[in-house]
Enzyme design. Structure first.
Site, PDB file in Angstrom:
ATOM      1  N   ARG A  28       0.830  -1.204   0.000  1.00 57.35           N
ATOM      2  CA  ARG A  28       0.000   0.000   0.000  1.00 57.35           C
ATOM      3  C   ARG A  28       0.861   1.250   0.000  1.00 57.35           C
ATOM      4  O   ARG A  28       0.486   2.283  -0.579  1.00 57.35           O
ATOM      5  CB  ARG A  28      -0.931  -0.014   1.211  1.00 57.35           C
ATOM      6  CG  ARG A  28      -1.843   1.212   1.265  1.00 57.35           C
ATOM      7  CD  ARG A  28      -2.930   1.124   2.322  1.00 57.35           C
ATOM      8  NE  ARG A  28      -2.439   1.234   3.680  1.00 57.35           N
ATOM      9  CZ  ARG A  28      -3.199   1.619   4.715  1.00 57.35           C
ATOM     10  NH1 ARG A  28      -4.488   1.896   4.524  1.00 57.35           N
ATOM     11  NH2 ARG A  28      -2.694   1.680   5.925  1.00 57.35           N
ATOM     12  N   ALA A  90      -7.232   5.782   1.297  1.00 59.47           N
ATOM     13  CA  ALA A  90      -6.764   4.406   1.149  1.00 59.47           C
ATOM     14  C   ALA A  90      -7.438   3.606   2.259  1.00 59.47           C
ATOM     15  O   ALA A  90      -7.254   3.893   3.437  1.00 59.47           O
ATOM     16  CB  ALA A  90      -5.241   4.336   1.279  1.00 59.47           C
ATOM     17  N   SER A  91      -8.232   2.626   1.882  1.00 56.06           N
ATOM     18  CA  SER A  91      -9.002   1.861   2.867  1.00 56.06           C
ATOM     19  C   SER A  91      -8.093   1.000   3.738  1.00 56.06           C
ATOM     20  O   SER A  91      -6.925   0.751   3.416  1.00 56.06           O
ATOM     21  CB  SER A  91     -10.019   0.969   2.156  1.00 56.06           C
ATOM     22  OG  SER A  91     -10.935   1.729   1.417  1.00 56.06           O
ATOM     23  N   MET A  92      -8.656   0.531   4.855  1.00 58.53           N
ATOM     24  CA  MET A  92      -7.930  -0.405   5.714  1.00 58.53           C
ATOM     25  C   MET A  92      -7.544  -1.639   4.898  1.00 58.53           C
ATOM     26  O   MET A  92      -8.377  -2.202   4.179  1.00 58.53           O
ATOM     27  CB  MET A  92      -8.804  -0.827   6.886  1.00 58.53           C
ATOM     28  CG  MET A  92      -9.153   0.281   7.842  1.00 58.53           C
ATOM     29  SD  MET A  92     -10.359  -0.238   9.104  1.00 58.53           S
ATOM     30  CE  MET A  92      -9.379  -1.479   9.993  1.00 58.53           C
ATOM     31  N   PRO A  93      -6.301  -2.094   4.965  1.00 54.43           N
ATOM     32  CA  PRO A  93      -5.903  -3.278   4.198  1.00 54.43           C
ATOM     33  C   PRO A  93      -6.773  -4.501   4.465  1.00 54.43           C
ATOM     34  O   PRO A  93      -7.072  -5.259   3.545  1.00 54.43           O
ATOM     35  CB  PRO A  93      -4.455  -3.505   4.654  1.00 54.43           C
ATOM     36  CG  PRO A  93      -3.972  -2.128   4.995  1.00 54.43           C
ATOM     37  CD  PRO A  93      -5.149  -1.454   5.635  1.00 54.43           C
TER      38      PRO A  93
END
Length: 281
Positions: A28, A90-93
């Site tokens: 990420r 950026a979303s939570m992985p």
């Protein structure tokens, strides 16, 4: 050279079979800006982190299982302090991994992503399926351009478009999978029309009464799509379906404690009988 080495600390058992290589190869961090606003779990708020000033903190947040805001106020925000409304992130992985698992892609599938954001999700899809099988649409031209640049630097070249994702992208249809990485309040029928028979539309769905969503997985058959919810999430909303009136703006600070309450003698059985036309007079 493609970047590699997504940290495994957050993953646990959250990466679905078939996605391990993609998450190992695509970090990420390769898709995050130098100044970003991760959600600090300890402080319970977004904080400013600049790579030039605090590289270790920047790296720690980039590798953590937290959402990271990358744009405020539709790009009108200036300065480094957090803005008013977060509009790209950026979303939570762990959420990214879970939704890609829900998608259940197969080799050779063609995928439309609505909401490119940083480009990380598109890179994961490209690694798994190939650049030519992935189309991603981003409403904000500047965000789309930044994602395209990050994807190219990481070695991926899916089709990145700037436009209203509500309309999908008919020119490259049909798709075997459509995945939205933004919250919707109704599923645009264009997504169903552009999905192949037996294909899947996956999207975070919710109501205007709150920010929470639930991922709905719809299978397309004929001219319809139906399915079930898979998990609770929370996403920034599709630009075309945002509303200026937010439920929590209208709710008093004391919440439901000050609300009026009432009861009814009607039962579910009576209501069902009434709909069937068999209720007693």
């Amino acid at each position: 050279m493609r970047a590699g080495g997504t940290p495994a600390a957050w993953r646990g058992d959250g990466v679905a079979p078939g996605w391990e290589a993609a998450f190992e190869a695509v970090p990420r961090s390769a898709f995050l800006p130098d100044v970003m606003w991760p959600y600090d779990m300890g402080r319970r708020r977004a904080v400013t982190v600049a790579r030039s000033e605090a590289p270790e903190s920047w790296r720690a947040f980039a590798d953590a299982d937290v959402p990271i805001v990358t744009q405020w106020d539709d790009g009108a925000h200036e300065g480094t302090s957090p803005g008013r409304v977060s509009t790209s992130s950026a979303s939570m992985p762990s959420v990214v991994a879970a939704m890609l698992g829900d998608l259940r892609v197969a080799d050779g599938d063609r995928v439309l992503e609505v909401g490119t954001g940083t480009g990380w999700n598109a890179a994961l899809l490209s690694h798994r399926l190939g650049d030519d099988r992935v189309t991603t649409v981003e409403v904000e031209p500047a965000v789309a351009a930044a994602a395209r640049g990050a994807l190219e630097r990481a070695g991926y070249r899916p089709t990145v478009l700037s436009g209203d994702g509500r309309a999908g992208h008919a020119a490259r249809a049909p798709y075997d999978r459509v995945i939205a990485t933004c919250g919707v309040r109704e599923i645009p029928y264009a997504w169903v029309q552009q999905t192949a028979q037996g294909g899947v539309v996956l999207a975070p769905w919710g109501t205007h009464f709150g920010n929470g969503d639930a991922v709905v997985r719809l299978e397309v058959a004929g001219q319809c799509a139906s399915g079930r919810f898979t998990r609770r999430v929370e996403f920034m909303k599709l630009r075309a379906q945002r509303t200026a009136v937010r439920h929590h703006d209208r709710v008093p600070p004391e919440g439901t404690a000050a609300a009026e309450a009432s009861t009814t003698a009607l039962t579910e059985g009576i209501c069902s009988a009434t709909r069937a036309g068999t209720a007693p007079s």
